[in-house]
Design an enzyme around this catalytic site. Structure first.
Site, PDB file in Angstrom:
ATOM      1  N   ALA A 169      -0.350   1.352  -4.255  1.00 55.40           N
ATOM      2  CA  ALA A 169      -0.973   0.469  -5.676  1.00 55.40           C
ATOM      3  C   ALA A 169      -1.192  -0.939  -4.678  1.00 55.40           C
ATOM      4  O   ALA A 169      -1.793  -1.520  -5.051  1.00 55.40           O
ATOM      5  CB  ALA A 169       0.852  -0.118  -5.399  1.00 55.40           C
ATOM      6  N   LYS A 170      -1.047  -1.328  -3.015  1.00 54.38           N
ATOM      7  CA  LYS A 170      -1.900  -2.111  -2.548  1.00 54.38           C
ATOM      8  C   LYS A 170      -3.552  -1.746  -2.547  1.00 54.38           C
ATOM      9  O   LYS A 170      -3.917  -3.083  -2.403  1.00 54.38           O
ATOM     10  CB  LYS A 170      -1.184  -2.148  -1.171  1.00 54.38           C
ATOM     11  CG  LYS A 170      -1.989  -2.770  -0.085  1.00 54.38           C
ATOM     12  CD  LYS A 170      -1.629  -4.549  -0.277  1.00 54.38           C
ATOM     13  CE  LYS A 170      -2.662  -5.025   0.778  1.00 54.38           C
ATOM     14  NZ  LYS A 170      -2.154  -5.454   2.285  1.00 54.38           N
ATOM     15  N   VAL A 171      -3.747  -0.598  -1.963  1.00 55.49           N
ATOM     16  CA  VAL A 171      -5.127  -0.453  -1.758  1.00 55.49           C
ATOM     17  C   VAL A 171      -5.633  -0.786  -3.273  1.00 55.49           C
ATOM     18  O   VAL A 171      -7.310  -0.922  -3.141  1.00 55.49           O
ATOM     19  CB  VAL A 171      -4.792   1.256  -0.809  1.00 55.49           C
ATOM     20  CG1 VAL A 171      -6.469   1.295  -1.053  1.00 55.49           C
ATOM     21  CG2 VAL A 171      -4.706   0.909   0.532  1.00 55.49           C
TER      22      VAL A 171
END
Length: 298
Positions: A169-171
């Site tokens: 999700a962060k990437v």
């Protein structure tokens, strides 16, 4: 009153230091960084204890990684894993991919240690202000064992699912932000060349019903998620508008990259027969390529 177990923090860089400072307000901390000045600063500011050797972690049940690359995280884990107690948890806050989280878990599992992806969704200023968010992934039991440390880092936390989901999700979030940055730069260059006031352009693009919001909050959240492509703005009309934008940029002498390449997708979608559908139907191309943009209906 029982003294809480120390929390070890590896990495006192731009993000790591304010993270360690937040943790240090509530827990005794052990810190490691190659920068001696950063270690001294942490000692003076919140009483952190520098880690002299991996054996110093024999009583440490939570380790936080905030490091520059997946390779460095893996190297640190190889050094410290044999010295941590069984049941310890490593919180990987560095920006990594799911494959790196899984590699870390494979390395740690023989020692009875868990890893949780606790990816930071914020800039340094937000971490300092206490408004950062965490994207979590992993075993809920492991998360529960470190909940106090997670709360010290950031009160807002979103659990995305199994191990690696938070990192993914962060990437993905960063990929969108970085791609939009190019589109915004192109839009600013076109606006400046065309004599459009940049502050009014910012207001236009940030309007909840236009610009940057609408493709996400309406076309993806409703049209694509629900598979509803009837009515709305036809893809053919969106493609026509894209042609006008390319023509305007050419007339103004503004180079385009992201907007130019996006137009090719509208060409492909029109050629695939989606011209009369709402222009969110570009998502059908990814489904045709075996990469649907939403999970299939149960």
């Amino acid at each position: 009153m029982t003294q809480p177990s120390p929390v070890a923090i590896y990495g006192l860089g731009n993000m790591g230091y304010p993270l360690a400072e937040r943790v240090g307000r509530q827990f005794p901390t052990q810190v490691f960084d190659l920068d001696a000045a950063a270690l001294q600063r942490a000692q003076a500011a919140f009483g952190a204890t520098p880690i002299a050797a991996p054996s110093d972690l024999a009583g440490t049940r939570t380790v936080v990684l905030c490091l520059p690359s997946p390779a460095i995280s893996q190297s640190v884990l190889q050094q410290i894993a044999p010295h941590l107690p069984r049941g310890a948890v490593v919180l990987e806050t560095s920006t990594v991919n799911p494959e790196h989280i899984h590699a870390a878990q494979k390395l740690l599992a023989p020692y009875g240690i868990d890893v949780v992806d606790a990816s930071i969704l914020a800039g340094v200023g937000q971490m300092v202000a206490g408004t950062a968010s965490l994207a979590l992934g992993g075993d809920p039991a492991a998360i529960a064992r470190t909940q106090g440390v997670l709360d010290a880092i950031a009160s807002k936390q979103v659990y995305f699912g199994a191990l690696g989901a938070g990192a993914a999700a962060k990437v993905i979030n960063n990929a969108v932000a970085h791609a939009v940055m190019i589109v915004v730069a192109e839009a600013g260059a076109m606006a400046t060349a065309a004599g459009v006031d940049c502050q009014k352009l910012i207001a236009l693009l940030s309007d909840a019903q236009m610009g940057l919001h609408r493709p996400l909050t309406y076309r993806y959240a409703e049209r694509i998620v629900q598979g509803d492509y009837a009515g709305g703005m036809p893809l053919d009309a969106a493609r026509k508008d894209s042609v006008l934008a390319l023509q305007l940029a050419q007339t103004l002498g503004v180079p385009l990259f992201a907007i130019q390449s996006s137009h090719s997708v509208y060409d492909m979608a029109a050629a695939a027969g989606h011209g009369r559908d709402d222009y969110a139907a570009v998502a059908k191309l990814w489904a045709d390529w075996g990469c649907p943009t939403v999970p299939p209906a149960a």
